[in-house]
Design a protein around this motif. Structure first.
Motif, mmCIF file in Angstrom:
data_model
loop_
_atom_site.group_PDB
_atom_site.id
_atom_site.type_symbol
_atom_site.label_atom_id
_atom_site.label_comp_id
_atom_site.label_asym_id
_atom_site.label_seq_id
_atom_site.Cartn_x
_atom_site.Cartn_y
_atom_site.Cartn_z
ATOM 1 N N LEU A 34 0.804 -1.227 0.000
ATOM 2 C CA LEU A 34 0.000 0.000 0.000
ATOM 3 C C LEU A 34 0.838 1.279 0.000
ATOM 4 N N LYS A 35 2.087 1.198 0.437
ATOM 5 C CA LYS A 35 2.920 2.409 0.458
ATOM 6 C C LYS A 35 3.475 2.725 -0.919
ATOM 7 N N ASP A 36 3.417 1.739 -1.791
ATOM 8 C CA ASP A 36 3.976 1.900 -3.128
ATOM 9 C C ASP A 36 2.820 2.153 -4.105
ATOM 10 N N ASP A 37 2.855 3.325 -4.712
ATOM 11 C CA ASP A 37 1.723 3.729 -5.558
ATOM 12 C C ASP A 37 1.393 2.707 -6.643
ATOM 13 N N GLN A 38 2.434 2.202 -7.292
ATOM 14 C CA GLN A 38 2.204 1.247 -8.384
ATOM 15 C C GLN A 38 1.598 -0.051 -7.880
ATOM 16 N N LYS A 39 2.219 -0.556 -6.794
ATOM 17 C CA LYS A 39 1.702 -1.821 -6.248
ATOM 18 C C LYS A 39 0.276 -1.648 -5.722
ATOM 19 N N ARG A 40 0.050 -0.459 -5.125
ATOM 20 C CA ARG A 40 -1.264 -0.208 -4.563
ATOM 21 C C ARG A 40 -2.328 -0.168 -5.668
ATOM 22 N N ALA A 41 -1.972 0.472 -6.763
ATOM 23 C CA ALA A 41 -2.907 0.555 -7.889
ATOM 24 C C ALA A 41 -3.221 -0.840 -8.432
ATOM 25 N N ALA A 42 -2.165 -1.658 -8.513
ATOM 26 C CA ALA A 42 -2.356 -3.024 -8.997
ATOM 27 C C ALA A 42 -3.243 -3.815 -8.046
ATOM 28 N N TYR A 43 -2.977 -3.582 -6.779
ATOM 29 C CA TYR A 43 -3.782 -4.298 -5.777
ATOM 30 C C TYR A 43 -5.233 -3.859 -5.814
ATOM 31 N N ASP A 44 -5.464 -2.544 -5.943
ATOM 32 C CA ASP A 44 -6.819 -2.016 -6.005
ATOM 33 C C ASP A 44 -7.580 -2.628 -7.186
ATOM 34 N N GLN A 45 -6.849 -2.832 -8.261
ATOM 35 C CA GLN A 45 -7.495 -3.354 -9.471
ATOM 36 C C GLN A 45 -7.708 -4.865 -9.432
ATOM 37 N N PHE A 46 -6.641 -5.577 -9.015
ATOM 38 C CA PHE A 46 -6.698 -7.038 -9.129
ATOM 39 C C PHE A 46 -6.770 -7.781 -7.800
ATOM 40 N N GLY A 47 -6.648 -7.069 -6.694
ATOM 41 C CA GLY A 47 -6.628 -7.745 -5.402
ATOM 42 C C GLY A 47 -5.345 -8.543 -5.234
ATOM 43 N N HIS A 48 -5.395 -9.566 -4.413
ATOM 44 C CA HIS A 48 -4.192 -10.369 -4.143
ATOM 45 C C HIS A 48 -3.654 -11.046 -5.394
ATOM 46 N N ALA A 49 -4.546 -11.243 -6.344
ATOM 47 C CA ALA A 49 -4.120 -11.905 -7.585
ATOM 48 C C ALA A 49 -3.008 -11.122 -8.286
ATOM 49 N N ALA A 50 -2.934 -9.833 -7.996
ATOM 50 C CA ALA A 50 -1.901 -8.997 -8.614
ATOM 51 C C ALA A 50 -0.501 -9.487 -8.282
ATOM 52 N N PHE A 51 -0.365 -10.162 -7.154
ATOM 53 C CA PHE A 51 0.971 -10.559 -6.730
ATOM 54 C C PHE A 51 1.160 -12.067 -6.673
ATOM 55 N N ASP A 52 0.223 -12.780 -7.209
ATOM 56 C CA ASP A 52 0.350 -14.244 -7.228
ATOM 57 C C ASP A 52 1.252 -14.685 -8.381
ATOM 58 N N GLY A 53 1.530 -15.936 -8.369
ATOM 59 C CA GLY A 53 2.259 -16.490 -9.512
ATOM 60 C C GLY A 53 3.760 -16.437 -9.362
ATOM 61 N N ASN A 54 4.241 -16.122 -8.166
ATOM 62 C CA ASN A 54 5.686 -16.080 -7.968
ATOM 63 C C ASN A 54 6.211 -17.283 -7.201
ATOM 64 N N GLY A 55 5.525 -18.379 -7.356
ATOM 65 C CA GLY A 55 5.948 -19.539 -6.578
ATOM 66 C C GLY A 55 5.309 -19.454 -5.220
ATOM 67 N N GLY A 56 5.975 -19.973 -4.233
ATOM 68 C CA GLY A 56 5.376 -19.998 -2.907
ATOM 69 C C GLY A 56 4.702 -21.323 -2.696
ATOM 70 N N GLY A 57 4.781 -21.819 -1.506
ATOM 71 C CA GLY A 57 4.260 -23.145 -1.213
ATOM 72 C C GLY A 57 2.776 -23.134 -0.993
ATOM 73 N N GLY A 58 2.342 -23.822 0.025
ATOM 74 C CA GLY A 58 0.921 -23.971 0.262
ATOM 75 C C GLY A 58 0.290 -22.743 0.880
#
Ligand SMILES: [Zn+2]
Ligand SMILES: [Zn+2]
Length: 379
Positions: free
Chosen positions: A57-81
């Protein structure tokens, strides 16, 4: 467990401005910081969650992406369960081995290194080799030395930022110096690449020091040389070493003493040794000799009649003073009887006469000759 909405996590409205978000995060971070809640898994999770939300939320770009796509904006980078694993930019660039290293170190460190703040650093200790004379070591002295030391830059007061500007909190890590992210089951952190872990960035570097906050300066110091120093003695001047980085304390300066060779004396510990030539006639007849001392005075000593070469005199308490007033050495004077040279005919005649006139006047030589005869079976 569904991932909570970032705004809910921080308890702010969707339209909240940057400072509201920041202060909301600060409050949560203070409350749930692992250092304040040791071994509290719940607090640790809340802290992690708040940090993750704030990072977006402190990062304008990330915040905009989050506002638009929700958590899906940051998915897809691996990560376990775990939901939302590996979302942060700057983190995914590291490559696997990087991630693994940091994962491991974080695992060991338990996440207590979270908030670094400004990275001040103590300056290095410096060494200066100082040669002194034996007289200086005897009397004690003060010597002025000039050393090049990295000193705090006066133009910028050591901050490294140009006049009128200030280092600003690094926006990539918000001054943490570390970027923290969730990778699978592990919470990982890496040194912030923007500020190299300093937590702040200098946008306008000071021209005098190029943003280092330190410059090389010649510094003059009066070094107090205590009585009794010897080669290998170290004198520590606290705080006279390299200036600290970003307001950190200065290092110390160590003066390594080397005592120069002396034309007359050699030294062992606090004792002094000297070889003194004595003319043959004086050694035969006896008399006084004057022995120089390091205090500049002469010590008058009486030689007995028939003093031999190699005879050792001991002058008690005439050696070196002990460091810090402990004990005082002696002086040892080895007599070296000098055979006269360049004799004229008359002198030679007199000596031959002298030789004839006496008996048993060279007991050492006589006994030596006897021993040789015995060795060859003639005794
Ligand atoms: Zn940073
Ligand atoms: Zn400067």
């Amino acid at each position: 467990m569904a991932k909570r909405d970032f705004y809910d996590v921080l308890g702010v409205d969707k339209g909240a401005d940057a400072s509201t978000i920041k202060s909301a995060y600060r409050k949560l971070a203070m409350k749930h910081h692992p250092d304040r809640n040791p071994d509290n898994k719940d607090a640790e999770e809340k802290f992690r969650e708040a940090t993750e939300a704030y990072d977006v939320l402190k990062d304008d770009q990330k915040r905009a992406a989050y506002d638009q796509f929700g958590h899906a904006a940051f998915d897809g980078n691996g990560g376990g369960g775990r939901p939302g694993g590996g979302g942060f930019s700057g983190f995914s660039a590291g490559g696997f081995s990087d991630i693994f290293d940091e994962m491991f170190s974080d695992f060991m460190g338990g996440g207590r290194r979270q908030r670094r703040g400004q990275q001040s650093r103590k300056g290095s200790d410096l060494r200066y080799d100082l040669s002194v004379t034996l007289e200086q070591a005897f009397e004690g002295d003060t010597q002025k030395i000039t050393i090049p030391v990295p000193a705090s830059c006066e133009s910028c007061g050591g901050s490294g930022a140009a006049k009128g500007s200030k280092p600003t909190t690094c926006s990539s890590c918000d001054g943490h110096g570390k970027i923290r992210a969730q990778q699978g089951f592990f919470s990982v952190e890496r040194t912030c690449p923007t500020c190299q872990g300093q937590g702040e960035v200098i946008s306008q570097p000071c021209t005098s020091c190029g943003g280092q906050g330190r410059i090389q300066k010649n510094k003059s110091l009066n070094v107090n040389i205590p009585k009794g120093v010897d080669t290998g003695t170290r004198i520590r001047l606290s705080g006279e070493g390299e200036a600290g980085l970003r307001g950190g304390p200065s290092g110390d300066l160590y003066i390594f003493i080397n005592v120069k060779d002396h034309g007359l004396f050699t030294r062992e510990g606090n004792n002094l040794f000297m070889t003194m030539p004595v003319p043959m006639v004086k050694a035969i007849l006896g008399g006084t000799v004057d022995i120089p001392n390091l205090d500049g005075k002469m010590a008058r000593v009486t030689l007995e009649e028939g003093t031999q070469s190699g005879h050792r005199l001991r002058l008690k308490g005439k050696g070196m003073p002990g460091l810090q007033g402990r004990g005082r050495g002696d002086m040892y004077v080895d007599i070296h009887v000098e055979t006269p040279v360049n004799l004229n005919a008359r002198q030679k005649e007199l000596l031959a006469e002298m030789e004839k006139a006496g008996k048993n006047q060279n007991p050492e030589s006589d006994s030596f000759v006897k021993r040789i005869k015995k060795m060859f079976g003639e005794g």
